[in-house]
Design a protein around this motif. Structure first.
Motif, PDB file in Angstrom:
ATOM      1  N   GLU A 185       0.855  -1.188   0.000  1.00 14.81           N
ATOM      2  CA  GLU A 185       0.000   0.000   0.000  1.00 14.81           C
ATOM      3  C   GLU A 185       0.894   1.243   0.000  1.00 14.81           C
ATOM      4  O   GLU A 185       1.825   1.333   0.786  1.00 14.81           O
ATOM      5  N   SER A 186       0.585   2.205  -0.864  1.00 10.04           N
ATOM      6  CA  SER A 186       1.458   3.384  -0.965  1.00 10.04           C
ATOM      7  C   SER A 186       1.254   4.353   0.201  1.00 10.04           C
ATOM      8  O   SER A 186       2.193   5.010   0.633  1.00 10.04           O
ATOM      9  N   LEU A 187       0.048   4.437   0.729  1.00  8.29           N
ATOM     10  CA  LEU A 187      -0.200   5.359   1.843  1.00  8.29           C
ATOM     11  C   LEU A 187       0.147   4.684   3.169  1.00  8.29           C
ATOM     12  O   LEU A 187       0.559   3.528   3.192  1.00  8.29           O
ATOM     13  N   HIS A 188      -0.034   5.416   4.279  1.00 10.88           N
ATOM     14  CA  HIS A 188       0.370   4.851   5.557  1.00 10.88           C
ATOM     15  C   HIS A 188      -0.711   3.990   6.203  1.00 10.88           C
ATOM     16  O   HIS A 188      -0.479   3.372   7.229  1.00 10.88           O
ATOM     17  N   LYS A 189      -1.901   3.990   5.613  1.00  9.85           N
ATOM     18  CA  LYS A 189      -2.994   3.176   6.167  1.00  9.85           C
ATOM     19  C   LYS A 189      -3.607   2.316   5.072  1.00  9.85           C
ATOM     20  O   LYS A 189      -3.749   2.776   3.943  1.00  9.85           O
ATOM     21  N   PRO A 190      -4.039   1.098   5.382  1.00  3.26           N
ATOM     22  CA  PRO A 190      -4.717   0.288   4.371  1.00  3.26           C
ATOM     23  C   PRO A 190      -6.148   0.766   4.154  1.00  3.26           C
ATOM     24  O   PRO A 190      -6.738   1.375   5.040  1.00  3.26           O
ATOM     25  N   GLY A 191      -6.681   0.478   2.967  1.00  2.00           N
ATOM     26  CA  GLY A 191      -8.075   0.819   2.690  1.00  2.00           C
ATOM     27  C   GLY A 191      -8.280   1.548   1.377  1.00  2.00           C
ATOM     28  O   GLY A 191      -9.370   1.569   0.836  1.00  2.00           O
ATOM     29  N   GLY A 192      -7.221   2.195   0.885  1.00  2.00           N
ATOM     30  CA  GLY A 192      -7.346   2.931  -0.377  1.00  2.00           C
ATOM     31  C   GLY A 192      -8.445   3.965  -0.293  1.00  2.00           C
ATOM     32  O   GLY A 192      -8.543   4.692   0.705  1.00  2.00           O
ATOM     33  N   VAL A 193      -9.294   4.014  -1.313  1.00  2.64           N
ATOM     34  CA  VAL A 193     -10.337   5.037  -1.384  1.00  2.64           C
ATOM     35  C   VAL A 193     -11.280   4.955  -0.175  1.00  2.64           C
ATOM     36  O   VAL A 193     -11.901   5.949   0.211  1.00  2.64           O
ATOM     37  N   LEU A 194     -11.357   3.799   0.464  1.00  2.00           N
ATOM     38  CA  LEU A 194     -12.241   3.655   1.627  1.00  2.00           C
ATOM     39  C   LEU A 194     -11.763   4.511   2.795  1.00  2.00           C
ATOM     40  O   LEU A 194     -12.557   4.891   3.655  1.00  2.00           O
ATOM     41  N   VAL A 195     -10.441   4.805   2.832  1.00  2.00           N
ATOM     42  CA  VAL A 195      -9.944   5.654   3.932  1.00  2.00           C
ATOM     43  C   VAL A 195      -9.570   7.059   3.493  1.00  2.00           C
ATOM     44  O   VAL A 195      -9.740   8.006   4.252  1.00  2.00           O
ATOM     45  N   TYR A 196      -9.053   7.210   2.247  1.00  2.00           N
ATOM     46  CA  TYR A 196      -8.685   8.579   1.874  1.00  2.00           C
ATOM     47  C   TYR A 196      -9.851   9.321   1.246  1.00  2.00           C
ATOM     48  O   TYR A 196      -9.926  10.536   1.306  1.00  2.00           O
ATOM     49  N   GLY A 197     -10.782   8.575   0.621  1.00  2.00           N
ATOM     50  CA  GLY A 197     -11.819   9.234  -0.161  1.00  2.00           C
ATOM     51  C   GLY A 197     -13.166   9.327   0.535  1.00  2.00           C
ATOM     52  O   GLY A 197     -13.722  10.403   0.678  1.00  2.00           O
ATOM     53  N   ILE A 198     -13.686   8.176   0.962  1.00  2.00           N
ATOM     54  CA  ILE A 198     -15.046   8.168   1.504  1.00  2.00           C
ATOM     55  C   ILE A 198     -15.034   8.681   2.939  1.00  2.00           C
ATOM     56  O   ILE A 198     -14.274   8.194   3.769  1.00  2.00           O
ATOM     57  N   PRO A 199     -15.843   9.685   3.250  1.00  2.00           N
ATOM     58  CA  PRO A 199     -15.766  10.325   4.569  1.00  2.00           C
ATOM     59  C   PRO A 199     -16.305   9.458   5.713  1.00  2.00           C
ATOM     60  O   PRO A 199     -17.114   8.559   5.507  1.00  2.00           O
ATOM     61  N   GLU A 200     -15.862   9.800   6.877  1.00  2.00           N
ATOM     62  CA  GLU A 200     -16.249   9.153   8.124  1.00  2.00           C
ATOM     63  C   GLU A 200     -17.772   9.055   8.279  1.00  2.00           C
ATOM     64  O   GLU A 200     -18.299   8.046   8.716  1.00  2.00           O
TER      65      GLU A 200
END
Lengths: 283, 487
Positions: free
Chosen positions: B176-191
């Protein structure tokens, strides 16, 4: 997690950290950068690689404490760990035998200049380096730059060390004295310095490369926050750069974009200082 | 309870989803839809007619055993419902929240012909949430095969592919390129639409059950290339699920003024970096007083609703008045590509929709900050190749609006980084990986791809479907049953 193995204080606000990151180190090259995040609450900031040691598996970073994140980074000690250390990012510098090249390193920009100058020296270039800072206290690595340069000029804005001059003065003199001899110029430092270096070299028609440090989040082309306007279109510093042709950069736009979060940066610094005072007071 | 007749089932109304009040919720980032209670879930499950030939399953990209899990719910056997669900879907708590059910399973539900379909998505979420809390049906791993698979990208496609391969006994590492797994589920879709505790819970649970390793901070194409993963790192197969992460900016004047952001940047600051909690978290995010979000997909709705929340929180702190958030869209309401529920929620919360409107220029002030946009009115002409009516500018209809923030939500393209030093991996002119739709096989031996990196920006569930199909094909390859690239 990425462990800090070594720390050096190069000045009041200039710090050096050596970080264990064997995977990143095996691919790191001069001109590339990494993204660092200190802890779970931290922001992601880009820092250009100042040096790397493939055998030891370490990357050296140098930074000035100018904002909350770099101040926090400056308080870390060997044994502490960074939450994120992603890289190597961006394109490496194109290393070739160009002939005679000039390096201009300003302030903390001296750090990324060093591995590039070293690589170009090793590739057979005649390297002339100019390093400068506002004042003596902000200078560092004079010895290391001297070791990879055929000629080294040191200057400070206030004359507290070396020649009292802006880096553009010796740059202009060199271009005049050796008209037609200089194959390429690299200028790395604050945006304003790079802007004026570009202005200085333009009339001489010498190709000038700058390494840009813009606001960035992911460092992989995803956010677009780092975009910079060149005469031939907008580019992303993270994946198209970080090196660009200085004569193509829209410098005023670049500097305006760097100031976008100034207010928030101030607020974060105030809060950081307040927190530090509380910690000191509570012993 | 006595068994109901179908006639009686038809009389039960579709159960509404409890939700936070619109005015209250626009001042917080907590989840909007609160989920069914067991009573509501039971009642909704009673509506299902248990068709002999269920169309809903065909409507689902991963073919969830919908009648089976609903029947178990109806009988009060929630653990049975969980087991039926997880036969096909490793991440039900996520799918129940973000799938466009109205165009998939629910669209073809037999009840939809005469009235409202069974709320399959809400029931799926109910089952997923129960499992997340109680862990009654851990994913089981087959005997280890000794084969190693690298999954590149930890979004919906990669996670699904990794989980299926893990279940089949393969040794899986996700890069995973970012520091957290999840892709769009964590960077894109809001809480407020997909709580990060749900995403982390699903990923941790699946990874733990199946021994999947997640390597964060790993930008494939830089840290390792595809060729290095195959030749030096000794992986037997690679699945690319790198998504479509590159933002698109309009080619209009003023696009680089401060305050013009890609939706990717804005949402990443807010969601992944928790910018809405600045300065407790270090990443700042600006709050516009007058925000224009250009586009009308799910990403545009998310951007608009995050902007509203930031405005409301700022207004609470400063006692200033709330600003305005506009969705600026060049087509009409009918063509809006976002999920129906998101559009409904956005309207309830106070987002203003400017349909048939397209920006033509962005204005900046003397500091280089955006201060307004010039738009042109559009009308709809003949359908274009996408089947939607083509928007055509109306001559002389330009007008100006004050705006201090412009968020570009115009779709995304695959990131080219992963294609560095991946000899033989072909791409289309749109930058997507060339891959077989059914199997995910690329033009490079031992490499599969699926999700947005192949299709361009699409949905979470279609990416999961592609991850699933590729996992099945990779498994056959690893077992020596097929060699698609043999010459």
């Amino acid at each position: 997690m990425y462990k800090i193995l070594h720390k050096e204080t190069l000045g009041d606000v200039t710090k050096l950290l050596v970080i264990a990151a064997p995977e990143v180190t095996r691919k790191a090259q001069a001109g590339q950068f990494v993204i660092v995040r200190i802890d779970e609450h931290g922001e992601r900031i880009p820092l250009t690689i100042a040096d790397y040691d493939r055998e030891a598996g370490t990357i050296t970073l140098i930074f000035q404490e100018v904002g909350k994140t770099t101040m926090h980074l400056g308080t870390l000690e060997p044994g502490d760990e960074l939450a994120t250390f992603t890289g190597p990012l961006g394109h490496p510098t194109e290393i070739e035998d160009y002939g005679t090249v000039i390096f201009v390193g300003g302030g903390v920009g001296i750090a990324p200049t060093y591995p590039i100058a070293r690589a170009l020296k090793e590739a057979g270039n005649t390297v002339i380096s100019i390093i400068g800072a506002r004042t003596h206290e902000l200078l560092f690595w004079e010895d290391k730059m001297r070791a990879v340069s055929d000629e080294l000029i040191v200057c400070t804005d206030d004359g507290s060390y070396g020649r009292k001059a802006l880096v553009t003065e010796p740059l202009k003199e060199l271009l005049e004295q050796r008209d037609g001899e200089i194959a390429r110029v690299w200028a790395i430092g604050p945006a304003i310095m790079m802007k004026f270096c570009a202005k200085t070299t333009k009339p001489f028609g010498v190709k000038t490369i700058v390494s840009l440090n813009t606001i960035m989040i992911d460092g992989t082309g995803m956010c677009g926050g780092c975009r910079v306007q060149l005469t031939d279109g907008a580019k992303f510093v993270c994946v198209d750069g970080p090196e660009f042709d200085a004569h193509q950069v829209d410098w005023d736009l670049l500097m305006a974009r760097q100031r976008f979060y100034l207010e928030e940066e101030k607020q974060a610094v105030e809060q950081w200082r307040h927190q530090c005072r509380l910690e000191v007071a509570s012993g | 309870m006595a068994e109901l007749t179908n006639r009686e089932r038809l009389h039960i109304p579709r159960q509404a989803m409890p939700a936070q009040d619109p005015l209250a919720r626009r001042a917080n980032f907590d989840e909007v839809a609160l989920g069914f209670t067991p009573e509501l879930a039971q009642q909704e499950a009673e509506r299902c007619l248990q068709c002999a030939k269920p169309h809903c399953v065909e409507g689902c990209p991963v073919e969830v055993l919908i009648p089976e899990f609903i029947l178990a719910l109806r009988e009060g056997d929630i653990e049975g419902a969980v087991r039926a669900m997880k036969e096909k879907n490793n991440l039900p708590a996520i799918c129940g929240r973000v799938c466009p059910q109205e165009t998939q399973c629910e669209a073809v539900c037999v009840l939809a012909k005469k009235g409202e379909p069974v709320a399959i998505g809400r029931l799926e979420r109910f089952v997923g949430d129960y499992e997340l809390e109680h862990h009654v049906c851990p994913l089981e791993r087959a005997a280890p095969t000794g084969k190693r698979v690298a999954v590149v990208g930890c979004g919906p496609a990669g996670l699904t592919c990794a989980a299926d391969l893990g279940r089949l006994g393969h040794d899986v590492t996700i890069f995973e390129s970012l520091h957290k797994p999840g892709g769009v589920l964590v960077y894109g879709i809001p809480e407020f639409r997909l709580p990060k505790s749900v995403v982390n819970g699903e990923i941790d649970y699946a990874a733990e059950c199946l021994g999947i390793k997640v390597h964060p901070d790993a930008v494939i194409g830089r840290l390792y290339t595809i060729d290095e993963l195959l030749n030096e790192q000794g992986f037997d197969a690679i699945f690319l699920g790198t998504g479509a992460g590159l933002p698109t900016f309009m080619r209009i004047p003023g696009i680089n003024y401060n305050g013009v952001l890609s939706a990717n940047e804005f949402l990443t600051r807010v969601n992944l970096m928790k910018g809405y909690l600045f300065p407790e978290y270090d990443t700042p995010v600006k709050v516009g007083k007058r925000v224009a979000v250009v586009g009308a997909g799910n990403v545009a709705m998310d951007s608009a609703r995050c902007s509203l929340r930031l405005q409301a929180l700022h207004a609470q702190e400063t006692s200033e008045e709330m600003g305005e958030v506009h969705i600026v869209y060049r087509r009409s309401r009918v063509e809006v590509p976002a999920r129906a529920e998101e559009v409904h929620h956005a309207e309830e919360e106070g987002v203003i929709f400017d349909f048939l409107t397209n920006p033509v220029e962005i204005y900046g002030d003397e500091h280089g900050n955006v201060c307004g946009i010039r738009c042109i009115c559009m009308e709809l002409g003949e359908p274009d190749e996408s089947g939607r009516r083509r928007p055509i500018p109306i001559k002389g209809s330009e007008f100006d609006i004050d705006m201090d923030m412009v968020i570009m939500a115009l779709g995304t393209r695959p990131n080219p980084l992963v294609f560095n030093e991946a000899g033989g991996l072909e791409r289309t002119k749109w930058g997507t990986a060339v891959a077989d739709q059914e199997t995910g096989r690329t033009t490079k031996p031992q490499v599969w791809a699926g999700g947005d990196v192949v299709t361009g920006a699409a949905t979470v569930i279609s990416a999961m479907g592609a991850g699933k199909r590729a996992a099945a094909d990779i498994d056959r390859f690893l077992r020596g049953e097929i060699n698609p690239w043999a010459t």
